[in-house]
Design an enzyme around this catalytic site. Structure first.
Site, PDB file in Angstrom:
ATOM      1  CG  HIS A  31     -62.941   7.204 -34.234  1.00 47.04           C
ATOM      2  ND1 HIS A  31     -63.364   6.925 -35.725  1.00 47.04           N
ATOM      3  CD2 HIS A  31     -63.439   8.563 -33.876  1.00 47.04           C
ATOM      4  CE1 HIS A  31     -64.045   7.956 -35.753  1.00 47.04           C
ATOM      5  NE2 HIS A  31     -64.154   8.898 -34.796  1.00 47.04           N
ATOM      6  CG  ASP A  54     -65.516   3.541 -30.917  1.00 50.15           C
ATOM      7  OD1 ASP A  54     -66.667   3.201 -31.118  1.00 50.15           O
ATOM      8  OD2 ASP A  54     -64.555   3.953 -31.434  1.00 50.15           O
ATOM      9  CG  HIS A  80     -58.630  19.357 -37.451  1.00 51.32           C
ATOM     10  ND1 HIS A  80     -57.509  18.785 -36.542  1.00 51.32           N
ATOM     11  CD2 HIS A  80     -59.330  18.011 -37.483  1.00 51.32           C
ATOM     12  CE1 HIS A  80     -57.756  17.360 -36.130  1.00 51.32           C
ATOM     13  NE2 HIS A  80     -58.738  16.915 -36.815  1.00 51.32           N
ATOM     14  CG  ASN A  90     -57.163  11.588 -30.580  1.00 51.79           C
ATOM     15  OD1 ASN A  90     -57.032  11.237 -29.548  1.00 51.79           O
ATOM     16  ND2 ASN A  90     -58.121  11.165 -31.606  1.00 51.79           N
ATOM     17  CD  GLU A  99     -52.242  14.011 -30.434  1.00 52.07           C
ATOM     18  OE1 GLU A  99     -51.932  14.744 -31.414  1.00 52.07           O
ATOM     19  OE2 GLU A  99     -52.570  13.141 -30.708  1.00 52.07           O
TER      20      GLU A  99
HETATM   21  N1  UDP Z   1     -52.067  12.627 -36.731  1.00 54.93           N
HETATM   22  C1  UDP Z   1     -50.856  12.428 -36.872  1.00 54.93           C
HETATM   23  N2  UDP Z   1     -50.366  12.999 -38.058  1.00 54.93           N
HETATM   24  C2  UDP Z   1     -50.763  13.658 -38.856  1.00 54.93           C
HETATM   25  C3  UDP Z   1     -52.263  13.873 -38.829  1.00 54.93           C
HETATM   26  C4  UDP Z   1     -52.967  13.423 -37.531  1.00 54.93           C
HETATM   27  O1  UDP Z   1     -50.174  11.956 -36.086  1.00 54.93           O
HETATM   28  O2  UDP Z   1     -50.416  14.127 -39.889  1.00 54.93           O
HETATM   29  C5  UDP Z   1     -52.778  12.189 -35.578  1.00 54.93           C
HETATM   30  C6  UDP Z   1     -52.619  13.099 -34.195  1.00 54.93           C
HETATM   31  O3  UDP Z   1     -51.575  13.362 -33.579  1.00 54.93           O
HETATM   32  C7  UDP Z   1     -53.951  12.673 -33.611  1.00 54.93           C
HETATM   33  C8  UDP Z   1     -54.863  11.697 -34.635  1.00 54.93           C
HETATM   34  O4  UDP Z   1     -53.883  11.755 -35.669  1.00 54.93           O
HETATM   35  O5  UDP Z   1     -53.612  11.759 -32.486  1.00 54.93           O
HETATM   36  C9  UDP Z   1     -56.061  12.861 -35.236  1.00 54.93           C
HETATM   37  O6  UDP Z   1     -57.099  12.626 -34.286  1.00 54.93           O
HETATM   38  P1  UDP Z   1     -58.000  14.034 -33.983  1.00 54.93           P
HETATM   39  O7  UDP Z   1     -58.984  13.369 -32.860  1.00 54.93           O
HETATM   40  O8  UDP Z   1     -57.015  15.281 -33.634  1.00 54.93           O
HETATM   41  O9  UDP Z   1     -58.692  14.336 -35.307  1.00 54.93           O
HETATM   42  P2  UDP Z   1     -59.311  13.382 -36.761  1.00 54.93           P
HETATM   43  O10 UDP Z   1     -58.237  12.855 -37.473  1.00 54.93           O
HETATM   44  O11 UDP Z   1     -60.087  12.436 -35.774  1.00 54.93           O
HETATM   45  O12 UDP Z   1     -60.325  14.354 -36.845  1.00 54.93           O
END
Ligand code: UDP
Length: 480
Positions: free
Chosen positions: A18, A115, A370, A374, A378
């Site tokens: 978030h 948000d 998953h 984000n 990415e």
């Molecule tokens: N992320 C990261 N390293 C990790 C795991 C997650 O940098 O080992 C970052 C990823 O790049 C993304 C965010 O954490 O920007 C995860 O957001 P996402 O919406 O994909 O999933 P959520 O964690 O909210 O389920």
């Protein structure tokens, strides 16, 4: 002296997924539109670790970041309450702190951007007499469903997941019962009433920013704006698709992770599969074993962010990571001999990795993900095709969008949350996106979307225009 440019107060709910898009939005408002930005973050036990690093890198010179004091909600939720319930209650209980933090500011905000989980705080903007917006840091189809859920609530009898037909969200791709968002899984659970409330509160905002772009989701965006379709719900409330807003390459942890990047440097172009389940996702022990075998059988190189499996058979967790403290050591839970056998082929990174930096590396050619929004953005913005492995939140919808509408991903036949996915199927999926000819079209498509994303963000193009329009509206409102 009072600034003539708007001062935006942004509110982020807890969790890295978030915070990251809120920080990016704040940064763009400052760097492209000279706004002053203060970001309010509701603290949780995810704070610490990576969050500290992220915060210290973002604080200056862009925005002020104010961490609201942690709230004790233990007496307000039952043990094992769903994540949406936990976040919603935390946001509700943080409202008084937000109100006092705002009223203590020397330069008061001239607009508020909440948000998804912060919509109850829109009333603070009403009290202050300032404009209020919501930032949906996810996709437009999910936004459409969120706005439509109060209608579905009246139309649908019984549980959503037990319906035999897809839900027709006007003007949008229908939503299959099995891919509905987590809060719709059980209508008797508190998380459903929280989600319903959010759907009712969204249209109270003066406008909605969404982390997508026109060319990615033209159909859902058109539906959101059409007064005869969903526009009837968000009437006179402009939708601003300002994405993709993603974390930039060059995170502090990427600079310290010499072993990982040194290894990636030595691998052939687009030959490495990146495997990660977001900031909090975990698999069951059985599923982790199948994933490990599947990767090994595929004979492809890999970087895998590993976490101790869940004890129960239920995949998915949240609020567990970012601290680097929840890993038992991969050889304790991966198949016997896996670590030794794959030593030359791949790297295991415990708990947290610099994801954007990995995805942007030329050696990376696939992402088993998953499908958090984000992560999805990415992957697309780095032109990396995906294997979808949705676990929680709106990720099943994201996976459907990626596979069925955008054509940039493959995925297991059954949802991983429903059925153990076997090693042979996993190996096949990995080979499909990494080496098989069948996957070439998928790679070409994701490269096309990467270019489309770059174009949308460039000066004068759709997302840049949307944010500029939003900034202009805010200035006009301020000077009215
Ligand atoms: N992320 C990261 N390293 C990790 C795991 C997650 O940098 O080992 C970052 C990823 O790049 C993304 C965010 O954490 O920007 C995860 O957001 P996402 O919406 O994909 O999933 P959520 O964690 O909210 O389920």
């Amino acid at each position: 002296m009072q600034s003539s440019k708007p001062h935006a107060a942004l509110l982020s709910s807890p969790g890295m997924g978030h915070l990251i898009p809120v920080l990016q939005l704040g940064k763009l408002l400052v760097t492209q539109h000279n706004f002053t930005v203060t970001i309010f973050v509701v603290a949780s036990h995810t704070s610490g670790g990576e969050w500290e690093v992220l915060r210290s890198s973002m604080t200056s010179p862009f925005c002020d970041i104010v961490e609201l004091p942690p709230v004790d909600i233990s007496g307000l939720i039952h043990p094992g309450a769903a994540v949406v319930t936990v976040i919603s209650v935390m946001m509700r209980e943080s409202k008084p702190a937000l109100r006092s933090a705002i009223s203590a500011m020397k330069l008061p905000p001239t607009l508020l951007i909440d948000d998804l989980f912060g919509t109850e705080s829109l009333e603070i903007a009403n009290e202050l007499g300032i404009p209020k917006y919501v930032y949906m840091a996810s996709n437009a189809w999910f936004l459409a469903l969120t706005l439509y859920v109060p209608t579905l609530d009246k139309l649908v009898e019984g549980e959503y997941v037990e319906q035999t037909e897809s839900f027709r969200v006007p003007g949008c791709r229908p939503v299959k019962p099995e891919v509905v968002v987590d809060p719709m899984l059980d209508r008797t659970d508190q998380q459903y009433s929280e989600y319903l409330r959010i759907g009712i509160e969204f249209p109270k905002a003066d406008g909605i920013l969404v982390n997508t772009w026109e060319e990615l989701q033209p159909q859902a965006l058109a539906a959101l704006r059409d007064v005869k379709l969903l526009g009837g719900l968000a009437k006179n409330h402009p939708i601003y698709p300002v994405g993709p807003l993603t974390r930039p390459v060059g995170s502090p942890s990427s600079r310290t992770n010499k072993q990982l990047f040194g290894w990636l440097e030595k691998q052939p172009h687009e030959s490495v599969l990146f495997v990660s389940f977001g900031s909090g996702g975990t698999l069951s022990y059985e599923q982790m074993n199948e994933v490990a075998w599947g990767i090994e059988l595929s004979q492809q190189r890999f970087v895998w962010v590993v976490r101790t499996p869940t004890v129960t058979n239920r995949d998915a967790a949240f609020f567990t990571s970012g601290t680097g403290a929840d890993d038992d050591g991969p050889s304790n839970y991966l198949p016997e001999g896996f670590v030794d056998r794959t030593r030359e082929m791949g790297l295991l990174v415990p708990v947290w990795a610099p994801q954007v930096d990995i995805l942007s590396h030329p050696s990376v050619g696939g992402f088993l993900s998953h499908c958090g929004w984000n992560s999805t953005l990415e992957s697309i913005t780095n032109g990396v095709p995906m294997i979808t492995w949705p676990l929680y939140a709106e990720q099943r919808m994201n996976a459907t969008l990626l596979r069925e509408e955008l054509g940039v991903a493959v995925g297991p036949e059954a949802l991983p949350s429903k059925k153990l996915v076997g090693r042979d199927e996993i190996a096949k999926l990995v080979r499909k996106i990494m080496v098989d000819e069948e996957g070439f079209g998928i790679r070409a498509k994701v490269k096309e979307l990467k270019r489309s994303a770059e174009k949308a963000l460039s000066k004068g193009d759709s997302s840049h225009r949307a944010l500029s329009l939003f900034a202009e509206v805010c200035e006009v409102q301020q000077n009215a």
